[in-house]
Scaffold this active site. Structure first.
Site, PDB file in Angstrom:
ATOM      1  N   TYR A 134      40.326  51.953  39.245  1.00  0.00           N
ATOM      2  CA  TYR A 134      39.694  50.647  39.022  1.00  0.00           C
ATOM      3  C   TYR A 134      40.364  49.943  37.842  1.00  0.00           C
ATOM      4  O   TYR A 134      40.398  50.449  36.728  1.00  0.00           O
ATOM      5  CB  TYR A 134      38.212  50.839  38.745  1.00  0.00           C
ATOM      6  N   TYR A 156      40.416  41.076  43.615  1.00  0.00           N
ATOM      7  CA  TYR A 156      39.278  41.656  42.909  1.00  0.00           C
ATOM      8  C   TYR A 156      38.093  41.674  43.856  1.00  0.00           C
ATOM      9  O   TYR A 156      37.449  40.659  44.085  1.00  0.00           O
ATOM     10  CB  TYR A 156      38.967  40.828  41.661  1.00  0.00           C
TER      11      TYR A 156
END
Length: 387
Positions: free
Chosen positions: A296, A340
């Protein structure tokens, strides 16, 4: 899974379908439509019809409720539905929830989804502008009056301490940005397709909050991503080979959302360490067994800290680890380069790597580590082949 012992979930659930919308800065349609489009694409990929779905999992931040998605997508009765808190920290946990449901027989086919207009609509990067009083928001009250108003500013505090502790400069974060954008440049689905960067480009990008530059920060994206989870036995009858799931969630001591400044140190991510211990113990694997990582990457410093918490390298050494290309990372381009989507697109890329269909395929990839949002209670997956 107990923090103190291995679980029995691993090997029972599998991802059999992935689907997404295009990734853009202005989708031109509502978030419900994005969720339905992504869900249908994932079901098509799995060779399943909407009528066969009996479970849905999403994020508490999601604006498209499960029953509304079910109605719009042609899904009928539901025996399982669940939402997971803490923003991007929920990504891998959505798969864990789905796997728990199918392993226990509560549901047969579960769709995990996340869809938002995060660029043309609500922009998370703009930070806190108005917030209703809650116990959860109390921690922010200690920081907002001093100018820590945005996610970048919250991360910058820990990033500055990391650099100070290990005697490093902000250029160390550039290695993550360069790797992500290199992979994005080769990925037609990525927003930054055809646009790699260099360390010099990173160093020349403007400051956002020192020591973070523009190229240390992820994009803002409109789009949707969905995954289909079912049991391993059921999966063997479907067109795609099952990608088998091991999963974990974790929150650390004195955990806050992005502002855990009162713990013993700021140079690591204790919640990630909780996930790492569980994943390694329950899967029986170690860092040496991982072929590719989807970490991440809303901000580059936390990628380095994750590598260290998972044991790929010692504290302070992750910048050199990334620079040496010791582990293929974020082969879709990550959230810095592709899109994203609160980490859901990283799970999809891990599935492609195990299937052997990534545009940046790692030869012989059989096991992928995937992580979810950092700085918050989080989650992780180890995905692998069936057997």
């Amino acid at each position: 899974m107990s923090i103190r012992g291995a679980d029995s979930l691993g090997g029972k659930g599998s991802i059999v379908g992935i689907g997404a919308t295009e990734f853009s800065k202005d989708s031109g349609r509502g978030e419900l439509r994005l969720a339905v489009e992504a869900g249908r694409a994932a079901l098509d990929d799995a060779g399943l019809a909407p009528a066969g779905v009996d479970g849905l999992v999403t994020f508490t931040m999601e604006t498209s409720p499960e029953i509304t998605v079910a109605q719009a997508a042609g899904i009928g009765e539901l025996s399982f539905f669940s939402r997971i808190h803490y923003g991007g920290g929920a990504a891998c946990a959505s798969v864990q929830q789905a796997a728990l449901a199918v392993a226990s027989g509560i549901a047969d086919v579960v769709v995990c989804y996340r869809a938002f207009n995060e660029r043309s609509g609500r922009r998370f990067g703009s930070g806190v502008q108005r917030r209703e009083p809650t116990a959860e928001g109390t921690a922010l009250g200690w920081n907002l009056p001093y100018g820590l108003l945005t996610p970048a500013s919250w991360v910058a505090m820990a990033a500055q301490r990391y650099l100070h502790t290990y005697g490093l400069g902000p250029e160390v974060f550039g290695h993550v940005a360069v790797v992500d954008r290199l992979h994005a440049a080769r990925n037609p689905a990525a927003y930054f397709h055809g646009k790699p960067i260099t360390l010099a480009d990173h160093a020349a990008s403007r400051w956002i909050v020192e020591p973070l530059r523009l190229l240390d920060c992820c994009q803002e994206t409109d789009g949707g991503q969905a995954l289909v989870v079912t049991g391993v036995e059921r999966a063997r009858d479907l067109p795609r080979p099952p990608v088998v799931v091991a999963a974990a969630q974790g929150a650390g001591r004195s955990q806050e959302q992005m502002t855990s400044y009162y713990r013993d140190g700021l140079t690591g991510l204790p919640e990630t360490a909780v996930v790492a211990r569980q994943l390694w113990r329950s899967s029986g694997l170690s860092p040496a067994d991982i072929d590719v990582g989807m970490l991440y990457d809303h901000f580059t410093p936390f990628v380095l800290m994750q590598l260290e918490e998972f044991g790929f390298c010692r504290p302070g050494e992750a910048g050199d680890f990334v620079a040496a290309d010791a582990l293929p990372l974020n082969t879709h381009g990550g959230q810095l380069g592709e899109a994203y989507l609160h980490g859901m697109n990283g799970i999809a890329e891990a599935v492609r790597q195990i299937r052997g269909t990534s545009v940046n395929q790692v030869a012989g990839a059989a096991r992928s580590l995937v992580t979810a949002g950092t700085g918050v209670p989080t989650s992780g997956l180890v995905l692998g082949t069936d057997g």
